[in-house]
Design a protein around this motif. Structure first.
Motif, PDB file in Angstrom:
ATOM      1  N   ASP A 208     -49.038 -54.008  24.196  1.00  0.00           N
ATOM      2  CA  ASP A 208     -49.053 -55.444  24.482  1.00  0.00           C
ATOM      3  C   ASP A 208     -47.784 -56.061  23.927  1.00  0.00           C
ATOM      4  N   GLY A 209     -47.250 -57.046  24.657  1.00  0.00           N
ATOM      5  CA  GLY A 209     -46.109 -57.787  24.147  1.00  0.00           C
ATOM      6  C   GLY A 209     -44.822 -57.469  24.860  1.00  0.00           C
ATOM      7  N   PRO A 210     -43.687 -57.938  24.286  1.00  0.00           N
ATOM      8  CA  PRO A 210     -42.378 -57.720  24.903  1.00  0.00           C
ATOM      9  C   PRO A 210     -41.912 -56.280  24.720  1.00  0.00           C
ATOM     10  N   HIS A 223     -51.429 -45.956  29.077  1.00  0.00           N
ATOM     11  CA  HIS A 223     -52.463 -46.501  29.965  1.00  0.00           C
ATOM     12  C   HIS A 223     -52.797 -47.885  29.429  1.00  0.00           C
ATOM     13  N   ARG A 224     -52.250 -48.892  30.062  1.00  0.00           N
ATOM     14  CA  ARG A 224     -52.429 -50.259  29.546  1.00  0.00           C
ATOM     15  C   ARG A 224     -53.826 -50.753  29.892  1.00  0.00           C
ATOM     16  N   LEU A 225     -54.547 -51.136  28.877  1.00  0.00           N
ATOM     17  CA  LEU A 225     -55.965 -51.474  29.021  1.00  0.00           C
ATOM     18  C   LEU A 225     -56.216 -52.956  29.233  1.00  0.00           C
ATOM     19  N   GLY A 226     -55.190 -53.785  29.104  1.00  0.00           N
ATOM     20  CA  GLY A 226     -55.378 -55.212  29.311  1.00  0.00           C
ATOM     21  C   GLY A 226     -55.573 -55.964  28.019  1.00  0.00           C
ATOM     22  N   ALA A 227     -55.554 -57.276  28.119  1.00  0.00           N
ATOM     23  CA  ALA A 227     -55.690 -58.142  26.946  1.00  0.00           C
ATOM     24  C   ALA A 227     -57.120 -58.642  26.846  1.00  0.00           C
ATOM     25  N   TYR A 228     -57.680 -58.594  25.656  1.00  0.00           N
ATOM     26  CA  TYR A 228     -59.066 -59.009  25.433  1.00  0.00           C
ATOM     27  C   TYR A 228     -59.103 -60.207  24.498  1.00  0.00           C
ATOM     28  N   PRO A 229     -60.002 -61.121  24.720  1.00  0.00           N
ATOM     29  CA  PRO A 229     -60.087 -62.291  23.845  1.00  0.00           C
ATOM     30  C   PRO A 229     -60.265 -61.873  22.388  1.00  0.00           C
ATOM     31  N   GLY A 230     -59.410 -62.386  21.520  1.00  0.00           N
ATOM     32  CA  GLY A 230     -59.533 -62.118  20.103  1.00  0.00           C
ATOM     33  C   GLY A 230     -58.995 -60.795  19.632  1.00  0.00           C
ATOM     34  N   SER A 231     -58.377 -60.005  20.523  1.00  0.00           N
ATOM     35  CA  SER A 231     -57.860 -58.705  20.096  1.00  0.00           C
ATOM     36  C   SER A 231     -56.520 -58.875  19.393  1.00  0.00           C
ATOM     37  N   LEU A 232     -56.170 -57.883  18.578  1.00  0.00           N
ATOM     38  CA  LEU A 232     -54.885 -57.910  17.885  1.00  0.00           C
ATOM     39  C   LEU A 232     -53.742 -57.863  18.882  1.00  0.00           C
ATOM     40  N   GLY A 233     -53.873 -57.062  19.943  1.00  0.00           N
ATOM     41  CA  GLY A 233     -52.825 -56.989  20.947  1.00  0.00           C
ATOM     42  C   GLY A 233     -52.607 -58.312  21.658  1.00  0.00           C
ATOM     43  N   PHE A 235     -53.443 -61.381  20.401  1.00  0.00           N
ATOM     44  CA  PHE A 235     -52.926 -62.345  19.424  1.00  0.00           C
ATOM     45  C   PHE A 235     -51.462 -62.084  19.083  1.00  0.00           C
ATOM     46  N   ALA A 236     -51.156 -60.865  18.613  1.00  0.00           N
ATOM     47  CA  ALA A 236     -49.804 -60.592  18.132  1.00  0.00           C
ATOM     48  C   ALA A 236     -48.846 -60.259  19.263  1.00  0.00           C
ATOM     49  N   GLY A 237     -49.323 -59.485  20.266  1.00  0.00           N
ATOM     50  CA  GLY A 237     -48.439 -59.043  21.327  1.00  0.00           C
ATOM     51  C   GLY A 237     -48.116 -60.120  22.334  1.00  0.00           C
ATOM     52  N   LEU A 238     -49.152 -60.711  22.927  1.00  0.00           N
ATOM     53  CA  LEU A 238     -48.940 -61.683  23.993  1.00  0.00           C
ATOM     54  C   LEU A 238     -48.621 -63.070  23.480  1.00  0.00           C
ATOM     55  N   ASN A 239     -49.169 -63.447  22.328  1.00  0.00           N
ATOM     56  CA  ASN A 239     -49.010 -64.824  21.854  1.00  0.00           C
ATOM     57  C   ASN A 239     -47.993 -64.982  20.741  1.00  0.00           C
ATOM     58  N   ARG A 240     -47.693 -63.924  20.011  1.00  0.00           N
ATOM     59  CA  ARG A 240     -46.672 -63.996  18.977  1.00  0.00           C
ATOM     60  C   ARG A 240     -45.398 -63.253  19.360  1.00  0.00           C
ATOM     61  N   GLY A 241     -45.417 -62.553  20.469  1.00  0.00           N
ATOM     62  CA  GLY A 241     -44.211 -61.871  20.909  1.00  0.00           C
ATOM     63  C   GLY A 241     -43.829 -60.680  20.053  1.00  0.00           C
ATOM     64  N   ILE A 242     -44.809 -60.046  19.405  1.00  0.00           N
ATOM     65  CA  ILE A 242     -44.559 -58.858  18.587  1.00  0.00           C
ATOM     66  C   ILE A 242     -45.044 -57.639  19.376  1.00  0.00           C
ATOM     67  N   PRO A 243     -44.224 -56.659  19.629  1.00  0.00           N
ATOM     68  CA  PRO A 243     -44.726 -55.462  20.324  1.00  0.00           C
ATOM     69  C   PRO A 243     -45.868 -54.816  19.529  1.00  0.00           C
ATOM     70  N   SER A 304     -52.633 -62.765  31.658  1.00  0.00           N
ATOM     71  CA  SER A 304     -51.983 -61.539  31.217  1.00  0.00           C
ATOM     72  C   SER A 304     -51.517 -60.704  32.400  1.00  0.00           C
ATOM     73  N   CYS A 305     -52.068 -60.963  33.592  1.00  0.00           N
ATOM     74  CA  CYS A 305     -51.606 -60.225  34.769  1.00  0.00           C
ATOM     75  C   CYS A 305     -50.143 -60.514  35.043  1.00  0.00           C
ATOM     76  N   THR A 306     -49.724 -61.769  34.871  1.00  0.00           N
ATOM     77  CA  THR A 306     -48.340 -62.108  35.145  1.00  0.00           C
ATOM     78  C   THR A 306     -47.421 -61.518  34.092  1.00  0.00           C
ATOM     79  N   ILE A 307     -47.965 -61.228  32.891  1.00  0.00           N
ATOM     80  CA  ILE A 307     -47.155 -60.639  31.835  1.00  0.00           C
ATOM     81  C   ILE A 307     -47.091 -59.128  32.003  1.00  0.00           C
ATOM     82  N   CYS A 308     -48.223 -58.516  32.349  1.00  0.00           N
ATOM     83  CA  CYS A 308     -48.290 -57.055  32.347  1.00  0.00           C
ATOM     84  C   CYS A 308     -47.910 -56.425  33.684  1.00  0.00           C
ATOM     85  N   GLN A 309     -48.090 -57.144  34.778  1.00  0.00           N
ATOM     86  CA  GLN A 309     -47.797 -56.555  36.089  1.00  0.00           C
ATOM     87  C   GLN A 309     -46.294 -56.360  36.241  1.00  0.00           C
ATOM     88  N   PRO A 310     -45.830 -55.122  36.435  1.00  0.00           N
ATOM     89  CA  PRO A 310     -44.386 -54.868  36.529  1.00  0.00           C
ATOM     90  C   PRO A 310     -43.829 -55.261  37.883  1.00  0.00           C
TER      91      PRO A 310
END
Length: 331
Positions: A208-210, A223-233, A235-243, A304-310
């Motif tokens: 998750d993340g950049p 195998h990217r599993l997607g973003a789940y509400p409240g998950s570390l990925g 919170f930190a990956g998609l919303n804080r920009g930390i890989p 998260s689809c717009t973030i993860c879809q290549p």
């Protein structure tokens, strides 16, 4: 003539050596929580690992332990990496493999990165007898981090998707638990440039993340599993920009072979070396910081689809296939 010390002096010397060897009470308590359950980690292994109290405790008062591998002057590290095991208490291998990698760092830490290593967050779940996924309050810590519209999405995820599965209960509010509060504070204070978290038993690499994710790490394929509400990925990956690299080992109760774990570690460090090069506030001129999505901005898990879809469809799995990803995690 050399005179041997008398019995009284020998007794004092022995007492002094015992005092030096005596571990700090919190370290001993934390190691009992780990080594008392993990078949691959002995009490001696834990006490000799250089762990220190991290300033956090679980619901039941067990101390969270941490090991720091700091910068080595005069070398300036490329970045800060947080390595975390044992978010879920019943994923034994996710605790134990961290000790194996700490032994590697003990020998090969070169100052390339500043590491902060936490072998186990959910010590209460580990010691539940039998071990359980959740913490002592029955909360899934990996659904308890503050992500946008958390209350709305817990209804969709926990009620509608999991059918109120108690193993995945996110709690009544984000950061309701001392363990997730402590990890949140660590991320705020340490400001990692990458987070590596270990789970089991899906046998894949999630991301998750950049940055461009690794195609594989050792024997674990992406195998990217997607973003789940409240998950570390999320919170930190998609919303804080930390890989956030999530290493899902194939078995919760069986350790990978030494060759397998060594291959994962080798590929992980190689990926970090290529992609973690500058602290966030030292980016090359003209490089934009990663986008942060603040709470209340209408974020949806479907965003998260717009973030993860290549664009090219080559490297990243389509994490918009949320039904498939949820099914993988619920099996």
């Amino acid at each position: 003539m050399i005179r041997r010390p008398g019995p009284a002096v020998l007794g004092l010397m022995l007492a002094a050596s015992v005092a030096v060897a005596e571990p700090a009470p919190e370290v001993a308590a934390g190691c009992r929580a780990l080594a008392g359950v993990l078949g691959s980690v002995s009490m001696a292994d834990c006490l000799e690992a250089g762990l220190e109290p991290a300033g956090g405790r679980t619901v039941q008062g067990r101390p969270i332990l941490m090991r720091e591998y700091p910068p080595l002057a005069p070398r300036e590290p490329q970045g800060r990496v947080l390595l975390l095991g044992g978010i879920h208490g019943d994923e034994y291998s996710s605790f134990s493999v961290i000790f194996r990698w700490m032994r590697t760092l003990d020998v090969h830490h070169s100052g390339l990165f500043h590491w902060r290593v936490v072998p186990g967050l959910n010590l209460d779940g580990l010691n539940a007898g039998p071990a359980v996924r959740t913490n002592a309050n029955g909360i899934d810590l990996n659904r308890n981090f503050p992500t946008p519209n958390w209350h709305e999405h817990q209804q969709e995820y926990w009620v509608e998707r999991t059918g109120r599965d108690p193993r995945r209960y996110p709690g009544e509010a984000p950061l309701s638990e001392p363990e997730s509060q402590w990890l949140f504070s660590q991320i705020e204070a340490f400001r990692p440039d990458a987070i590596v978290t270990v789970h089991a038993p899906l046998g894949v690499v999630d991301f998750d993340g950049p940055k461009t994710p690794p195609r594989r790490l050792g024997y674990l394929d992406l195998h990217r599993l997607g973003a789940y509400p409240g998950s570390l990925g999320n919170f930190a990956g998609l919303n804080r920009g930390i890989p956030v690299l999530t290493l899902e080992l194939p078995h919760a109760g069986i350790m990978p072979s030494h060759a397998e774990s060594a291959a994962v570690w080798r590929d992980l460090v190689a990926w970090l070396s290529r992609h973690v090069r500058n602290p966030p506030d030292e980016r090359p001129s003209g490089e934009e910081p990663p986008q942060r999505i603040a709470a209340g901005e209408g974020y949806s898990t479907r965003d998260s689809c717009t973030i993860c879809q290549p664009d090219d469809g080559s490297l990243r799995q389509n994490c918009c296939l949320r039904d498939t990803a949820w099914k993988l995690l619920l099996e």
